[in-house]
Design a protein around this motif. Structure first.
Motif, mmCIF file in Angstrom:
data_model
loop_
_atom_site.group_PDB
_atom_site.id
_atom_site.type_symbol
_atom_site.label_atom_id
_atom_site.label_comp_id
_atom_site.label_asym_id
_atom_site.label_seq_id
_atom_site.Cartn_x
_atom_site.Cartn_y
_atom_site.Cartn_z
ATOM 1 N N SER A 15 0.818 -1.214 0.000
ATOM 2 C CA SER A 15 0.000 0.000 0.000
ATOM 3 C C SER A 15 0.853 1.266 0.000
ATOM 4 C CB SER A 15 -0.933 0.026 1.211
ATOM 5 O OG SER A 15 -1.669 1.227 1.248
ATOM 6 N N ARG A 16 0.733 2.051 -1.057
ATOM 7 C CA ARG A 16 1.364 3.362 -1.115
ATOM 8 C C ARG A 16 0.624 4.342 -0.211
ATOM 9 N NH1 ARG A 16 4.756 5.951 -4.700
ATOM 10 N NH2 ARG A 16 4.481 8.208 -4.945
ATOM 11 N N GLN A 17 -0.690 4.186 -0.128
ATOM 12 C CA GLN A 17 -1.499 5.138 0.616
ATOM 13 C C GLN A 17 -1.283 5.041 2.122
ATOM 14 O OE1 GLN A 17 -3.008 7.565 -0.985
ATOM 15 N NE2 GLN A 17 -2.205 6.576 -2.836
ATOM 16 N N ARG A 18 -1.009 3.852 2.640
ATOM 17 C CA ARG A 18 -0.727 3.717 4.077
ATOM 18 C C ARG A 18 0.575 4.429 4.439
ATOM 19 N NH1 ARG A 18 -5.687 2.289 6.002
ATOM 20 N NH2 ARG A 18 -6.236 0.129 5.515
ATOM 21 N N VAL A 19 1.561 4.358 3.544
ATOM 22 C CA VAL A 19 2.816 5.079 3.774
ATOM 23 C C VAL A 19 2.564 6.582 3.720
ATOM 24 C CG1 VAL A 19 5.163 5.475 2.931
ATOM 25 C CG2 VAL A 19 4.197 3.174 2.872
ATOM 26 N N ALA A 20 1.771 7.008 2.750
ATOM 27 C CA ALA A 20 1.468 8.434 2.607
ATOM 28 C C ALA A 20 0.771 8.966 3.855
ATOM 29 C CB ALA A 20 0.587 8.661 1.377
ATOM 30 N N ALA A 21 -0.091 8.144 4.464
ATOM 31 C CA ALA A 21 -0.829 8.578 5.648
ATOM 32 C C ALA A 21 0.093 8.841 6.835
ATOM 33 C CB ALA A 21 -1.881 7.536 6.023
#
Length: 357
Positions: free
Chosen positions: A61-67
């Motif tokens: 997940s790219r979005q979990r890192v972004a969060a």
């Protein structure tokens, strides 16, 4: 859970030594890797990722890192203890500034592509190679998994280390008796081999606590399936401790994998003074510490008859159960307490923190 652990109501092992590190004066912060990203676009991308992960059987997940970007960039050293987020952290390093040192921990990396849906396996292998190249350091909970992952994914050996797991032997401790005459099996790792356990000709009641989609075989009224997991608990840890204590045997059947699957349940049960039957898998995390017939019974993996014979042997011999339980407790306290994990984390922080300066 921090408050519960400090009050002795929750075992401390799944803080992986961070409580001790904070007590030594380190500035430790915790981040929830299940946090959703901000904004509608980020949430929409997350839904797409989750759908892809379900279809492929591979969590990235790219979005979990972004969060968590601000927390990670604000730290000198970011350490992940879950396989999926460790891979995500390395794969999407481009989202982060250059300051933080990124460290990923793995409970079972070598076997991971084998669990992915067949059409996605080449993609998953490529993603793993990209991910590990983006991490500054990788640590493993089992030596066999570390060695095989190095071979399969071309990881420089000097970039890896072994993390020594331990359990809270003050929380997990003996008490009560095996009056329930029940075999207990616990765990939700997909590497658990409940098919072998349910196929084993085991007499007497059997209780399995898992979130895996198990059903009791038709005509087996002696089998009880309790759905639960670390994040969706069917029983509290204090109740689980009582279930260990009252069980006649704790069975830990595992498929023959490189992942050191089953170590937490095995060590928790041993610390409670219970005889354990576990599979002799490729990834058995400390084979020299487990002496079959003395502090446990080790059986061939994926062999129902071997598993049933070991359980029957213990069920029929109270004196053996008592001796083995005492030896199991002694082994857990001597070799698998929290101190070794505390030292592992302290050493990891010293090594990787120095590399980042």
């Amino acid at each position: 859970r921090l408050q519960e652990a400090e009050a002795g109501q929750y075992p401390r092992e799944f803080f992986y030594g961070a409580l001790d590190l904070a007590a030594r004066g380190a500035a430790v912060r915790y981040a929830d890797t299940r946090r959703d990203p901000e904004g509608l676009l980020g949430k929409a991308h997350l839904l797409v990722e989750r759908a892809r992960n379900r279809v492929s059987g591979f969590g990235l997940s790219r979005q979990r890192v972004a969060a968590l970007r601000s927390e990670i960039e604000g730290a000198g050293l970011a350490i992940s203890f879950t396989d999926g987020f460790s891979l995500s952290l390395g794969r999407h390093r481009d989202l982060l500034g250059r300051g933080a040192v990124l460290v990923g921990g793995f409970h079972g990396l070598a076997d991971m592509p084998d669990e992915v849906a067949a059409p996605f396996r080449p993609w998953a292998r490529a993603q793993i190679r990209e991910s590990v190249s983006g991490l500054d350091h990788l640590f493993f909970f089992g030596e066999a998994d570390r060695r095989e992952a190095i071979r399969r994914f071309g990881i420089p050996e000097g970039k890896t280390s072994l993390f020594l797991f331990g359990v809270d032997t003050d929380f997990w401790c003996p008490g009560g008796s095996d009056s329930a005459d029940r075999v207990l099996s616990v765990g939700s790792d997909p590497k658990r081999d409940y098919a072998t356990l349910l196929a084993a000709p085991v007499s007497g009641p059997l209780r399995i606590i898992t979130r895996l989609g198990l059903k009791a075989p038709r005509g087996r009224a002696d089998v009880e399936i309790v759905r639960g997991s670390y994040h969706n608990v069917a029983v509290t840890d204090a109740v689980l401790r009582d279930l260990y204590r009252e069980a006649v045997v704790v069975a830990v059947p595992v498929r023959d994998v490189y992942q050191p699957s089953g170590y937490s349940v095995t060590l928790q049960a041993m610390a409670c003074g219970k005889p354990v039957v576990l599979s002799r898998i490729k990834g058995l995390w400390d084979p020299d510490a487990f002496v079959s017939g003395e502090n446990c019974l080790v059986v061939e993996p994926e062999n129902p008859r071997s598993l049933a014979e070991a359980i029957a042997r213990l069920r029929a011999d109270p004196a053996l159960r008592r001796r083995m339980g005492e030896a199991a407790r002694a082994t857990a306290v001597r070799s698998f307490g929290l101190s070794r994990m505390n030292e592992s984390l302290a050493g990891l922080v010293e090594r990787c923190g120095a590399a980042g300066r």
